[in-house]
Motif scaffolding. Structure first.
Motif, PDB file in Angstrom:
ATOM      1  N   ASP A 127      -3.804   3.569  -7.856  1.00  0.00           N
ATOM      2  CA  ASP A 127      -2.664   4.230  -7.233  1.00  0.00           C
ATOM      3  C   ASP A 127      -2.762   5.750  -7.421  1.00  0.00           C
ATOM      4  N   THR A 128      -1.683   6.445  -7.110  1.00  0.00           N
ATOM      5  CA  THR A 128      -1.674   7.914  -7.239  1.00  0.00           C
ATOM      6  C   THR A 128      -0.693   8.369  -8.311  1.00  0.00           C
ATOM      7  N   PRO A 152      -4.146   7.583 -12.833  1.00  0.00           N
ATOM      8  CA  PRO A 152      -3.725   6.497 -11.954  1.00  0.00           C
ATOM      9  C   PRO A 152      -3.964   5.129 -12.596  1.00  0.00           C
ATOM     10  N   TYR A 153      -3.230   4.121 -12.043  1.00  0.00           N
ATOM     11  CA  TYR A 153      -3.317   2.754 -12.539  1.00  0.00           C
ATOM     12  C   TYR A 153      -3.891   1.858 -11.442  1.00  0.00           C
ATOM     13  N   PRO A 154      -4.444   0.681 -11.824  1.00  0.00           N
ATOM     14  CA  PRO A 154      -4.962  -0.252 -10.815  1.00  0.00           C
ATOM     15  C   PRO A 154      -3.837  -0.787  -9.928  1.00  0.00           C
ATOM     16  N   ILE A 155      -4.200  -1.156  -8.676  1.00  0.00           N
ATOM     17  CA  ILE A 155      -3.249  -1.781  -7.753  1.00  0.00           C
ATOM     18  C   ILE A 155      -3.609  -3.261  -7.607  1.00  0.00           C
ATOM     19  N   GLY A 156      -4.817  -3.533  -7.059  1.00  0.00           N
ATOM     20  CA  GLY A 156      -5.268  -4.913  -6.887  1.00  0.00           C
ATOM     21  C   GLY A 156      -5.261  -5.402  -5.455  1.00  0.00           C
ATOM     22  N   LEU A 157      -5.049  -4.506  -4.485  1.00  0.00           N
ATOM     23  CA  LEU A 157      -5.198  -4.914  -3.089  1.00  0.00           C
ATOM     24  C   LEU A 157      -6.664  -5.194  -2.775  1.00  0.00           C
ATOM     25  N   THR A 158      -7.578  -4.529  -3.496  1.00  0.00           N
ATOM     26  CA  THR A 158      -9.011  -4.802  -3.382  1.00  0.00           C
ATOM     27  C   THR A 158      -9.558  -5.080  -4.782  1.00  0.00           C
ATOM     28  N   TYR A 159     -10.598  -5.919  -4.831  1.00  0.00           N
ATOM     29  CA  TYR A 159     -11.145  -6.351  -6.121  1.00  0.00           C
ATOM     30  C   TYR A 159     -12.512  -6.974  -5.908  1.00  0.00           C
ATOM     31  N   ASP A 160     -13.264  -7.093  -6.975  1.00  0.00           N
ATOM     32  CA  ASP A 160     -14.532  -7.820  -6.962  1.00  0.00           C
ATOM     33  C   ASP A 160     -14.365  -9.101  -7.758  1.00  0.00           C
ATOM     34  N   VAL A 161     -14.988 -10.180  -7.273  1.00  0.00           N
ATOM     35  CA  VAL A 161     -14.988 -11.465  -7.974  1.00  0.00           C
ATOM     36  C   VAL A 161     -16.430 -11.827  -8.266  1.00  0.00           C
ATOM     37  N   LYS A 162     -16.734 -12.115  -9.533  1.00  0.00           N
ATOM     38  CA  LYS A 162     -18.090 -12.542  -9.918  1.00  0.00           C
ATOM     39  C   LYS A 162     -17.980 -13.948 -10.493  1.00  0.00           C
ATOM     40  N   THR A 163     -18.641 -14.900  -9.834  1.00  0.00           N
ATOM     41  CA  THR A 163     -18.598 -16.289 -10.297  1.00  0.00           C
ATOM     42  C   THR A 163     -19.679 -16.525 -11.349  1.00  0.00           C
ATOM     43  N   THR A 164     -19.499 -17.606 -12.112  1.00  0.00           N
ATOM     44  CA  THR A 164     -20.514 -17.990 -13.097  1.00  0.00           C
ATOM     45  C   THR A 164     -21.191 -19.258 -12.580  1.00  0.00           C
ATOM     46  N   THR A 165     -21.322 -20.244 -13.422  1.00  0.00           N
ATOM     47  CA  THR A 165     -21.972 -21.484 -13.008  1.00  0.00           C
ATOM     48  C   THR A 165     -20.997 -22.376 -12.241  1.00  0.00           C
ATOM     49  N   ALA A 166     -21.522 -23.469 -11.704  1.00  0.00           N
ATOM     50  CA  ALA A 166     -20.686 -24.408 -10.946  1.00  0.00           C
ATOM     51  C   ALA A 166     -19.560 -24.945 -11.821  1.00  0.00           C
ATOM     52  N   LYS A 174       0.846  -1.201   0.000  1.00  0.00           N
ATOM     53  CA  LYS A 174       0.000   0.000   0.000  1.00  0.00           C
ATOM     54  C   LYS A 174       0.881   1.251   0.000  1.00  0.00           C
ATOM     55  N   ASP A 175       1.950   1.237   0.803  1.00  0.00           N
ATOM     56  CA  ASP A 175       2.867   2.384   0.832  1.00  0.00           C
ATOM     57  C   ASP A 175       3.568   2.585  -0.507  1.00  0.00           C
ATOM     58  N   ARG A 176       3.822   1.486  -1.209  1.00  0.00           N
ATOM     59  CA  ARG A 176       4.529   1.531  -2.496  1.00  0.00           C
ATOM     60  C   ARG A 176       3.583   1.212  -3.646  1.00  0.00           C
ATOM     61  N   GLN A 177       2.350   1.667  -3.535  1.00  0.00           N
ATOM     62  CA  GLN A 177       1.323   1.322  -4.520  1.00  0.00           C
ATOM     63  C   GLN A 177       1.672   1.781  -5.932  1.00  0.00           C
ATOM     64  N   ASN A 178       2.461   2.838  -6.083  1.00  0.00           N
ATOM     65  CA  ASN A 178       2.755   3.348  -7.418  1.00  0.00           C
ATOM     66  C   ASN A 178       3.761   2.497  -8.183  1.00  0.00           C
ATOM     67  N   ILE A 179       4.300   1.447  -7.550  1.00  0.00           N
ATOM     68  CA  ILE A 179       5.226   0.556  -8.252  1.00  0.00           C
ATOM     69  C   ILE A 179       4.753  -0.894  -8.214  1.00  0.00           C
ATOM     70  N   HIS A 180       3.498  -1.141  -7.807  1.00  0.00           N
ATOM     71  CA  HIS A 180       2.995  -2.512  -7.726  1.00  0.00           C
ATOM     72  C   HIS A 180       1.676  -2.684  -8.464  1.00  0.00           C
ATOM     73  N   LEU A 181       1.484  -3.863  -9.035  1.00  0.00           N
ATOM     74  CA  LEU A 181       0.246  -4.211  -9.728  1.00  0.00           C
ATOM     75  C   LEU A 181      -0.029  -5.703  -9.523  1.00  0.00           C
ATOM     76  N   LEU A 222       1.974 -10.664  -8.372  1.00  0.00           N
ATOM     77  CA  LEU A 222       2.248  -9.291  -7.934  1.00  0.00           C
ATOM     78  C   LEU A 222       3.467  -8.806  -8.705  1.00  0.00           C
ATOM     79  N   ARG A 223       3.239  -7.831  -9.592  1.00  0.00           N
ATOM     80  CA  ARG A 223       4.329  -7.278 -10.388  1.00  0.00           C
ATOM     81  C   ARG A 223       4.970  -6.113  -9.640  1.00  0.00           C
ATOM     82  N   HIS A 224       6.295  -6.102  -9.640  1.00  0.00           N
ATOM     83  CA  HIS A 224       7.124  -5.080  -8.987  1.00  0.00           C
ATOM     84  C   HIS A 224       7.673  -4.210 -10.112  1.00  0.00           C
ATOM     85  N   GLN A 225       7.216  -2.944 -10.210  1.00  0.00           N
ATOM     86  CA  GLN A 225       7.475  -2.138 -11.396  1.00  0.00           C
ATOM     87  C   GLN A 225       8.036  -0.752 -11.066  1.00  0.00           C
ATOM     88  N   PRO A 226       9.189  -0.677 -10.385  1.00  0.00           N
ATOM     89  CA  PRO A 226       9.743   0.656 -10.087  1.00  0.00           C
ATOM     90  C   PRO A 226      10.116   1.402 -11.360  1.00  0.00           C
TER      91      PRO A 226
END
Length: 186
Positions: free
Chosen positions: A129-130, A136-150, A103-110, A159-163
């Motif tokens: 991120d900021t 800004p770009y997505p981070i992915g610490l939070t997300y929604d998951v939508k399932t389909t059928t069984a 979270k502290d380094r959100q601008n270099i992680h995806l 987790l990509r490290h992108q300094p």
């Protein structure tokens, strides 16, 4: 008259040496930021229609021989969950909360979430991120998951490290995490 020029030539030699040494020191070097050290990744999903329905899956011991005994995501069909990922490094005492570091380094992680088969579920990252424009770009610490059928399959989490290179895609950088959670949808 000739004697007055000798000191000037003697000063010119050290000045030339000093200037040539300055050029070597002026090379710009991008700061390095080490990859995150982590041993444990947990996905925690909360049913959006019933907040008491919380599913967790954990892969432990990622740095050695990964333990997948508690890693299966058991989800309901045609259901939407809000998710978080929790990361820690238990190789240190006390254990380190790597999620806070991300979270502290959100601008270099995806985070990149890839279901298999792709029809099993969809993941939509909900945090950003900021980074300045074109971010800004997505981070992915939070997300929604939508399932389909069984069905059964898996969810790969990277987790990509992108300094100095984050651009909203998974391509640049290196991986801090690359693990796969089994998925069962009933």
């Amino acid at each position: 008259m000739n004697n007055s020029f000798k000191p000037s030539w003697l000063l010119l030699v050290p000045l030339t040496l000093w200037l040539s040494s300055c050029n070597k020191e002026e090379q710009s070097v991008a700061p390095t930021i080490d990859n995150e050290s982590l041993t444990t990744a947990t996905l925690q999903l909360t049913n959006k229609a019933n907040s008491a329905d919380v599913v967790t899956a954990t892969v432990d011991n990622l740095d050695k021989s990964a333990d997948f005994s508690k890693a299966t995501l058991n989800l309901k069909a045609n259901t939407t969950y809000s998710g978080v990922i929790l990361l820690s490094d238990k190789s240190q005492t006390p254990a380190t909360d790597v999620t806070a570091e991300i979270k502290d380094r959100q601008n270099i992680h995806l985070f990149v979430y890839t279901p298999s088969p792709t029809s099993l579920l969809t993941v939509t990252i909900t945090d950003k991120d900021t980074n300045p424009s074109p971010g800004p770009y997505p981070i992915g610490l939070t997300y929604d998951v939508k399932t389909t059928t069984a069905g059964t399959g898996s969810l790969n989490v990277v987790l990509r490290h992108q300094p100095n290179s984050k651009n909203g895609t998974a391509t640049p950088g290196s991986s801090d995490l690359d693990t796969t959670f089994p998925v069962v949808i009933k």
